[in-house]
Write a protein that holds these residues in place. Structure first.
Motif, PDB file in Angstrom:
ATOM      1  N   ASP A 122       0.835  -1.206   0.000  1.00 38.69           N
ATOM      2  CA  ASP A 122       0.000   0.000   0.000  1.00 38.69           C
ATOM      3  C   ASP A 122       0.866   1.250   0.000  1.00 38.69           C
ATOM      4  OD1 ASP A 122      -2.368  -1.544   0.201  1.00 38.69           O
ATOM      5  OD2 ASP A 122      -2.365  -1.427   2.400  1.00 38.69           O
ATOM      6  N   ILE A 123       1.909   1.235   0.809  1.00 40.48           N
ATOM      7  CA  ILE A 123       2.805   2.398   0.896  1.00 40.48           C
ATOM      8  C   ILE A 123       3.532   2.595  -0.426  1.00 40.48           C
ATOM      9  CG2 ILE A 123       4.801   3.402   2.080  1.00 40.48           C
ATOM     10  CD1 ILE A 123       3.881   1.706   4.563  1.00 40.48           C
ATOM     11  N   ARG A 124       4.027   1.518  -0.999  1.00 40.13           N
ATOM     12  CA  ARG A 124       4.697   1.622  -2.311  1.00 40.13           C
ATOM     13  C   ARG A 124       3.760   2.218  -3.351  1.00 40.13           C
ATOM     14  NH1 ARG A 124       7.264  -3.991  -1.587  1.00 40.13           N
ATOM     15  NH2 ARG A 124       9.327  -3.428  -0.856  1.00 40.13           N
ATOM     16  N   ASP A 125       2.507   1.737  -3.357  1.00 43.19           N
ATOM     17  CA  ASP A 125       1.530   2.261  -4.319  1.00 43.19           C
ATOM     18  C   ASP A 125       1.287   3.752  -4.097  1.00 43.19           C
ATOM     19  OD1 ASP A 125       1.251  -0.220  -5.507  1.00 43.19           O
ATOM     20  OD2 ASP A 125      -0.649  -0.693  -4.506  1.00 43.19           O
ATOM     21  N   ALA A 126       1.171   4.161  -2.829  1.00 45.02           N
ATOM     22  CA  ALA A 126       0.909   5.565  -2.516  1.00 45.02           C
ATOM     23  C   ALA A 126       2.073   6.465  -2.930  1.00 45.02           C
ATOM     24  CB  ALA A 126       0.626   5.730  -1.025  1.00 45.02           C
ATOM     25  N   LEU A 127       3.291   5.960  -2.802  1.00 44.77           N
ATOM     26  CA  LEU A 127       4.481   6.753  -3.131  1.00 44.77           C
ATOM     27  C   LEU A 127       4.905   6.628  -4.597  1.00 44.77           C
ATOM     28  CD1 LEU A 127       6.694   6.190   0.048  1.00 44.77           C
ATOM     29  CD2 LEU A 127       5.186   8.118  -0.484  1.00 44.77           C
ATOM     30  N   ALA A 128       4.230   5.767  -5.349  1.00 47.28           N
ATOM     31  CA  ALA A 128       4.637   5.491  -6.732  1.00 47.28           C
ATOM     32  C   ALA A 128       4.653   6.737  -7.614  1.00 47.28           C
ATOM     33  CB  ALA A 128       3.719   4.434  -7.352  1.00 47.28           C
ATOM     34  N   GLY A 129       3.831   7.718  -7.318  1.00 47.63           N
ATOM     35  CA  GLY A 129       3.789   8.926  -8.131  1.00 47.63           C
ATOM     36  C   GLY A 129       4.806   9.977  -7.738  1.00 47.63           C
ATOM     37  N   ASN A 130       5.682   9.654  -6.793  1.00 45.36           N
ATOM     38  CA  ASN A 130       6.690  10.604  -6.326  1.00 45.36           C
ATOM     39  C   ASN A 130       8.080  10.091  -6.674  1.00 45.36           C
ATOM     40  OD1 ASN A 130       4.266  10.717  -4.280  1.00 45.36           O
ATOM     41  ND2 ASN A 130       5.235  12.716  -4.302  1.00 45.36           N
ATOM     42  N   LEU A 131       8.686  10.742  -7.630  1.00 42.33           N
ATOM     43  CA  LEU A 131      10.019  10.328  -8.052  1.00 42.33           C
ATOM     44  C   LEU A 131      11.078  10.897  -7.119  1.00 42.33           C
ATOM     45  CD1 LEU A 131       9.722  10.788 -11.915  1.00 42.33           C
ATOM     46  CD2 LEU A 131       9.314   8.741 -10.540  1.00 42.33           C
ATOM     47  N   CYS A 132      12.046  10.042  -6.790  1.00 43.60           N
ATOM     48  CA  CYS A 132      13.136  10.441  -5.907  1.00 43.60           C
ATOM     49  C   CYS A 132      14.435   9.831  -6.424  1.00 43.60           C
ATOM     50  CB  CYS A 132      12.863   9.965  -4.482  1.00 43.60           C
ATOM     51  SG  CYS A 132      14.212  10.352  -3.348  1.00 43.60           S
ATOM     52  N   ARG A 133      15.448  10.654  -6.524  1.00 41.27           N
ATOM     53  CA  ARG A 133      16.742  10.168  -6.992  1.00 41.27           C
ATOM     54  C   ARG A 133      17.694   9.882  -5.851  1.00 41.27           C
ATOM     55  NH1 ARG A 133      18.698  13.297 -12.227  1.00 41.27           N
ATOM     56  NH2 ARG A 133      20.333  11.808 -11.819  1.00 41.27           N
TER      57      ARG A 133
END
Length: 147
Positions: A122-133
């Motif tokens: 669930d957390i991965r899905d929620a953060l999927a739209g936030n790109l981080c390098r």
């Protein structure tokens, strides 16, 4: 054009030009937690909560926010009293350069408002739209989890 909406808990009456996005309006109001990333809705740097849902403010036209509740990181906690997610991101070392952090925190807050005990998926899905390098996502996921 004009709209009335709630911005960070305050009723707001906004005047704007046709075609103006929520992102550009927020920046004009000196709300700097929304970052200019891709302006295509791909990176999540401009995330705001719209009626408790994480949204890319660069894709939201101002004329559509009539009556909506808009929140940015500025509405969560303060310098001397951090919101629990802000503190957990710091504690877990999930803040690197910080560019994506406001968007990740808001996406996490939206998830936790709907699901108090999210799974790692669930957390991965929620953060999927936030790109981080910088973070590799492991630490932000840990900051949101209750493990």
């Amino acid at each position: 054009m004009k709209v009335t909406f709630t911005l960070n808990g305050k009723e707001t009456k906004a005047e704007f030009a046709p075609g103006e996005t929520l992102f550009h309006y927020l920046r004009s109001q000196e709300i700097y937690s929304v970052k200019n990333g891709c302006e295509l809705g791909e990176c999540g740097a401009c995330t705001a909560l719209v009626d408790n849902k994480a949204q890319n403010s660069c894709l939201i036209m101002m004329h559509t926010v009539e009556g909506k509740k808009i929140e940015t990181v500025e509405n969560l906690g303060s310098k001397n009293n951090l919101h629990h997610l802000q503190q957990k991101f710091l504690d877990e070392g999930a803040v690197q350069c910080g560019y994506c952090t406001p968007g990740m925190i808001l996406a996490s807050e939206a998830l936790l408002r709907e699901n108090k005990q999210p799974s790692t998926e669930d957390i991965r899905d929620a953060l999927a739209g936030n790109l981080c390098r910088c973070t590799g996502y492991v630490k932000p996921i840990k900051a949101v989890s209750h493990e």
